[in-house]
Motif scaffolding. Structure first.
Motif, PDB file in Angstrom:
ATOM      1  N   ILE A  20       1.880   6.160   4.670  1.00 62.40           N
ATOM      2  CA  ILE A  20       3.193   5.646   5.821  1.00 62.40           C
ATOM      3  C   ILE A  20       2.721   6.324   7.163  1.00 62.40           C
ATOM      4  O   ILE A  20       3.119   5.671   8.204  1.00 62.40           O
ATOM      5  CB  ILE A  20       4.345   6.385   5.421  1.00 62.40           C
ATOM      6  CG1 ILE A  20       5.605   5.896   6.260  1.00 62.40           C
ATOM      7  CG2 ILE A  20       4.325   7.894   5.307  1.00 62.40           C
ATOM      8  CD1 ILE A  20       6.043   4.478   5.911  1.00 62.40           C
TER       9      ILE A  20
ATOM     10  N   ILE B 225       0.990  -1.057   0.094  1.00 65.46           N
ATOM     11  CA  ILE B 225       0.038   0.097  -0.156  1.00 65.46           C
ATOM     12  C   ILE B 225       0.845   1.242   0.067  1.00 65.46           C
ATOM     13  O   ILE B 225       0.477   2.213  -0.666  1.00 65.46           O
ATOM     14  CB  ILE B 225      -1.024  -0.023   1.197  1.00 65.46           C
ATOM     15  CG1 ILE B 225      -1.879  -1.080   1.258  1.00 65.46           C
ATOM     16  CG2 ILE B 225      -1.761   1.163   1.349  1.00 65.46           C
ATOM     17  CD1 ILE B 225      -2.656  -1.433   2.478  1.00 65.46           C
ATOM     18  N   VAL B 226       1.924   1.157   0.728  1.00 68.19           N
ATOM     19  CA  VAL B 226       2.894   2.500   0.845  1.00 68.19           C
ATOM     20  C   VAL B 226       3.586   2.693  -0.689  1.00 68.19           C
ATOM     21  O   VAL B 226       3.715   3.743  -0.970  1.00 68.19           O
ATOM     22  CB  VAL B 226       3.831   2.409   1.986  1.00 68.19           C
ATOM     23  CG1 VAL B 226       4.710   3.286   1.921  1.00 68.19           C
ATOM     24  CG2 VAL B 226       3.223   2.470   3.591  1.00 68.19           C
TER      25      VAL B 226
ATOM     26  N   ARG C 234       2.250   2.218  -3.174  1.00 69.75           N
ATOM     27  CA  ARG C 234       1.139   2.804  -4.182  1.00 69.75           C
ATOM     28  C   ARG C 234       0.972   4.158  -3.775  1.00 69.75           C
ATOM     29  O   ARG C 234       0.894   4.992  -4.628  1.00 69.75           O
ATOM     30  CB  ARG C 234       0.094   1.895  -4.021  1.00 69.75           C
ATOM     31  CG  ARG C 234      -0.864   1.949  -5.241  1.00 69.75           C
ATOM     32  CD  ARG C 234      -2.150   1.011  -5.183  1.00 69.75           C
ATOM     33  NE  ARG C 234      -3.124   1.924  -5.280  1.00 69.75           N
ATOM     34  CZ  ARG C 234      -4.256   1.681  -5.534  1.00 69.75           C
ATOM     35  NH1 ARG C 234      -4.581   0.365  -5.875  1.00 69.75           N
ATOM     36  NH2 ARG C 234      -5.166   2.647  -5.938  1.00 69.75           N
ATOM     37  N   THR C 235       0.610   4.411  -2.410  1.00 70.37           N
ATOM     38  CA  THR C 235       0.125   5.629  -1.857  1.00 70.37           C
ATOM     39  C   THR C 235       1.300   6.260  -0.899  1.00 70.37           C
ATOM     40  O   THR C 235       0.697   5.716   0.359  1.00 70.37           O
ATOM     41  CB  THR C 235      -1.020   5.679  -1.461  1.00 70.37           C
ATOM     42  OG1 THR C 235      -1.931   5.123  -2.520  1.00 70.37           O
ATOM     43  CG2 THR C 235      -1.775   6.914  -1.294  1.00 70.37           C
ATOM     44  N   PRO C 236       2.360   6.523  -1.241  1.00 72.69           N
ATOM     45  CA  PRO C 236       3.334   6.874  -0.025  1.00 72.69           C
ATOM     46  C   PRO C 236       2.712   7.520   1.314  1.00 72.69           C
ATOM     47  O   PRO C 236       3.290   7.246   2.335  1.00 72.69           O
ATOM     48  CB  PRO C 236       4.402   7.793  -0.547  1.00 72.69           C
ATOM     49  CG  PRO C 236       4.116   7.520  -2.320  1.00 72.69           C
ATOM     50  CD  PRO C 236       2.664   7.272  -2.306  1.00 72.69           C
TER      51      PRO C 236
END
Lengths: 260, 413, 235
Positions: B376, B368-369, B371-373
């Motif tokens: 975090i 997920i990170v 993909r969409t930092p």
């Protein structure tokens, strides 16, 4: 207020639940340290526990104390005392005794383990500070719920729901919205989202210590300023304080208008 | 004391080696010969020039015959920012004990404090370089040594700064005990093979602490790379050995302890990666062995991007990293075996020291990170733990064969 | 002593007090009576400041009680259900209330009268309901305030304690104090009360002596008098 605080505190310090809570943390600390024998890992596990459990116990205990001492509160109300002193005194009594159990329960095994000689002492102190903040915040929220609900069952229900929402559901919604809007700059959204939930706020504060390496991996300028400097630390602490003050203010105003 | 013994050994060696005909020329500000250039001009091959304490303003000093030039008490050679300071164009040159400052900066020429050009058997040691553009630049040179130099730059931007020690088409060079900071790349190797880089400290550099490009069969060991723009980069190179190095505090957006790009057949052993944003970033690298490394408190211990095949991770310690392994594809052809993972929660009922359930080092959240930092920020949230757990039970997004079948119960010593 | 003017209070849609006017100027024992839900407790709690009225004013000894807490120094209140912090000892509770209100006049005598000495070191959580009520009574009467409010004082008391309680109330009256009592035990009221304040549907239906009430309803005793009021009103 101080007198009420004193008596509430004494009353609670002698209650079975304070001992249970204290014993739980003592046991947790001992198991983590002496069976695992690893300070860094213990700190990480503790963080998970503190962020999930402290709010839960704060809410439940706060609600429970309020309902259990209802008649006594009425006795106090008939005394020449200000309402705000009565409720603030009781609130502080609960929050302080819970914090004491937490700090002593975890502190004792860590001191025996030789914490003072270790460099994780700052991480550990931060954990305890955050835990104390969470206790104060969630006890205040619990008092708010109890003051607004005469019905005990309803009060407990709302308290559990509040915890569930802030501890789990909120992050789910948060995550979904971040993924949904991933084409937009999300710096501000993600930081704001964090500020609005005390559990996320405390988590961020601890992340700043434990996962700074990962947090610094991101490009956003606001992120960078927030995590790269002391700004993040200061803002998070201030917000935690706001999170204590707001519900406490509501306790004062709500208690003034309430019929008993 | 130690270095003076070394001096005498070298001088003895030179003396014996060249039939005792060698002479010694002294240079000092008040001597008959007061400039280094003049001394070189009058010197015969294999002579020794001793430069006494003082400040010598000079640039474009060309050493074109085999000479031993020794600075006593670190005399200063000040280039006045006018250009290159020393250029060595002959074999068998030793340069020892100078304080060289103010190298000229240029956008068209790579001015260096010391340049070795198409020469062999050079020794460059005990130099202190400051206010430099490039430090020591070895160009198409072989069989030399670069020892005990201290290079302190004050680089601010990548485009107008040079590298501390640069090798270009050079072979068999030993680079040891140097200390490099504040330049673009601490040590840079391009088309340079069979070099040894040992016991150096490279820190606070703008780009990489150490940088390989198209260089093969090199070894670097016992070096420390700290707080550089991006640690060490090894790109388009083969058969590189990386042993016992320490990579720490390489923090930032594009920051790694070690960046591997198009690397084949490397051996990475006994290194420590501590508190880096990414411990090792791997892109398009094959047949690399990672063993007995310690990954401690990194953001990502290992980040695998792009096609990487038949890499082997064995007996490494993964300790308290925010993420142990991150993958951006569902395919896995790499082997993880007998590593210790601090976040392993399995058990060892048969007491053989190996966990009875395999460990899955790739978390859904790391996907997920990727993909969409910004997500975090939810690291270590209870919700994330829950979805990670469900992914662990039935992998959907992460490679389902990526696991350590034999996770160790105790940390590997 | 007590002046109440046009007191209104409703909880949600439920109107409990609908314009109560009440003046009590002299000493004596006043019984506040009325059927369930007539607003007795609400009235008492309004006087104590525990319920915030919607409209109307209450003055105690000439001062308006709104946004005031000091006037409660002049009130001794016996709450209906005595429930104290379970982990406090009786002794500590007494000390605490003293700490909150100031010095007492006859604490020791009261403890002796209700034979509470053996319980002083016990935790309140371990006491029986009757004993708790005795402690409650001690806490109320140990201060010497001009206004005493007793909400169902007889709950859980044994006959001996009840006799003591009646004597206490009489003694307070003789000191010239005003005593406000609610009770469901009509015989108790009949025996002790000087005046009856009868609440019905949120207003004061009757205020006067016991004798006047009996005459008005032409009934021989209080129980029947009240029954008659209720039947005529609901018939």
């Amino acid at each position: 207020m101080l007198k009420i605080l004193k008596y509430s505190f004494y009353d609670l310090m002698r209650s079975r639940w304070s001992y249970v809570y204290f014993a739980f943390y003592l046991l947790l600390g001992v198991v983590l340290l002496f069976l695992n024998n690893n300070l860094s890992k213990a700190i990480i596990t503790l963080m998970n526990v503190i962020i999930v459990l402290v709010p839960l116990i704060g809410t439940i205990f706060g609600v429970m104390y309020y309902y259990n001492s209802k008649e006594f509160t009425e006795l106090l109300l008939a005394q020449p005392l200000k309402r705000s002193s009565i409720f603030l005194g009781q609130y502080l009594g609960v929050a302080l005794s819970l914090s004491m159990s937490l700090i002593l329960g975890l502190g004792i095994p860590f001191i025996f383990y030789g914490l003072f000689k270790s460099n994780v002492i700052w991480d550990f102190s931060l954990l305890l500070i955050t835990g104390t903040f969470l206790t104060f915040i969630f006890t205040a929220l619990a008092f708010n719920i109890a003051l607004s609900n005469e019905n005990k069952i309803k009060g407990f229900g709302y308290a559990i729901l509040l915890w569930l929402f802030l501890a789990v559901v909120y992050d789910g919604i948060f995550l979904m919205s971040l993924i949904l809007f991933e084409d937009y700059p999300l710096d501000k959204l993600s930081l704001t989202g964090t500020m609005l939930n005390p559990i996320d706020l405390s988590r961020t504060l601890i992340l700043l210590k434990l996962d700074i390496s990962a947090l610094l991996g991101y490009t956003g300028a606001i992120f960078k300023r927030f995590f790269g400097t002391n700004l993040g630390f200061i803002v998070s602490l201030t917000m935690l304080l706001v999170w204590v003050i707001l519900p406490v203010l509501r306790i004062v105003s709500k208690s003034k208008r309430k019929d008993f | 004391m130690l270095s003076s013994i070394k001096h005498s050994i070298i001088m003895l060696f030179l003396g014996l080696g060249f039939f005792g005909h060698a002479q010694t020329i002294e240079v000092c500000p008040t001597c008959p010969i007061s400039s280094i250039k003049e001394a070189i001009k009058i010197a015969q091959p294999n002579d020794t020039i001793i430069v006494k304490k003082g400040t010598y303003k000079a640039y474009d000093i060309v050493i074109d015959k085999p000479l031993t030039i020794i600075g006593k008490d670190h005399p200063v050679i000040d280039g006045d920012l006018k250009g290159e300071i020393i250029t060595i164009t002959s074999d068998y040159v030793t340069l020892d004990g100078f304080f060289i400052i103010n190298v000229g900066t240029s956008y068209t020429k790579d001015y260096a404090a010391v340049r070795v050009k198409r020469s062999q058997h050079f020794v460059i040691q005990n130099l202190v370089l400051e206010k430099l553009f490039f430090g020591i630049y070895l160009e198409k040179s072989k069989n030399g040594k670069v020892f005990h130099n201290k290079i302190v730059g004050n680089a601010v931007a990548e485009h107008n700064s040079g590298n501390g020690i640069q090798l270009w088409y050079s072979q068999n060079v030993e680079i040891e005990h140097n200390f490099v900071e504040g330049v673009r790349d601490g040590i840079y190797l391009e088309f340079s093979d069979y070099c040894t880089i040992k016991n150096n400290v490279s820190s606070n550099n703008l780009r990489y602490g150490l940088h390989f490009m198209f260089s093969n069969n090199d070894v670097y060991e016992n070096n420390t790379f700290e707080n550089n723009g991006a640690g060490v980069a090894v790109m388009f190179s083969k058969f590189i050995k990386m042993y016992n190095n320490i990579f720490t505090e390489n923090w930032g957006t594009a920051s790694y302890g070690l960046l591997l790009k198009e690397i084949n057949d490397a051996d990475i052993r006994n290194n420590t990666f501590k508190e880096n944003t990414v411990g090792i970033n791997i892109e398009g690298s094959n047949r690399v062995n990672y063993s007995n490394n310690d990954f401690i408190s990194n953001g990502w211990a290992v980040r695998v991007r792009g096609a990487c095949y038949t890499n082997k991770f064995t007996e490494n310690n993964f300790l308290y990293n925010s993420f142990d392994i991150s993958y951006n594809s569902k395919v896995n052809d790499n082997i993880f075996d007998r590593n210790f993972w601090s976040s392993y929660t399995g058990y060892d009922l048969d007491k053989n020291g190996i966990g009875d359930v395999p460990y899955r080092p790739v978390k859904l959240f790391s996907y997920i990170v990727n993909r969409t930092p910004e997500t975090i920020i939810l690291l270590r949230s209870l919700f994330i733990d829950i979805i990670d757990f469900s992914e662990k039970v039935s992998p959907v997004f992460t490679p389902d064969n990526l696991m350590d079948q034999n996770p160790m119960i105790k940390q590997i010593p | 002593m007590i002046q109440i003017e046009q007191l209104h209070k409703q909880f949600g849609k439920n109107v409990v007090l609908n314009g109560v006017d009440l003046n009590i100027n002299n000493g004596g024992i006043f019984a506040v009576l009325g059927p369930n839900g007539s607003g007795k407790t609400t009235l008492i709690k309004s006087i104590l400041g525990m319920v915030v009225p919607n409209k109307g004013t209450i003055s105690i000894q000439g001062t308006n009680i709104k946004k005031n807490s000091e006037y409660r120094k002049h009130i001794d209140y016996l709450p209906q259900i005595a429930n104290f912090p379970n982990n406090l000892k009786v002794k500590e509770l007494i000390r605490m209330i003293k700490d909150l209100r100031g010095e007492t006049t006859n604490e020791q005598e009261l403890i002796a009268r209700f034979k509470l000495e053996p319980f002083l070191d016990k935790k309140l959580g371990n006491l029986s309901g009757g004993t708790k009520q005795k402690v409650n009574i001690v806490l109320t009467f140990m201060f010497n305030s001009p206004l005493v409010i007793l909400d169902e004082p007889t709950t859980g008391l044994d006959p001996i304690a009840l006799i003591h309680l009646k004597a206490l109330i009489q003694a307070e009256k003789e000191k010239g104090k005003t005593v406000l009592i609610t009770s469901h035990i009509m015989s108790f009221v009949e025996e002790i009360a000087d005046e009856i304040v009868f609440l019905l549907e949120g207003v004061i239906y009757f205020k006067g002596t016991l004798h006047e009430l009996k005459t008005k309803t032409s009934q021989p005793d209080l129980e029947h008098a009240i029954a008659s009021i209720l039947t005529t009103n609901h018939a």
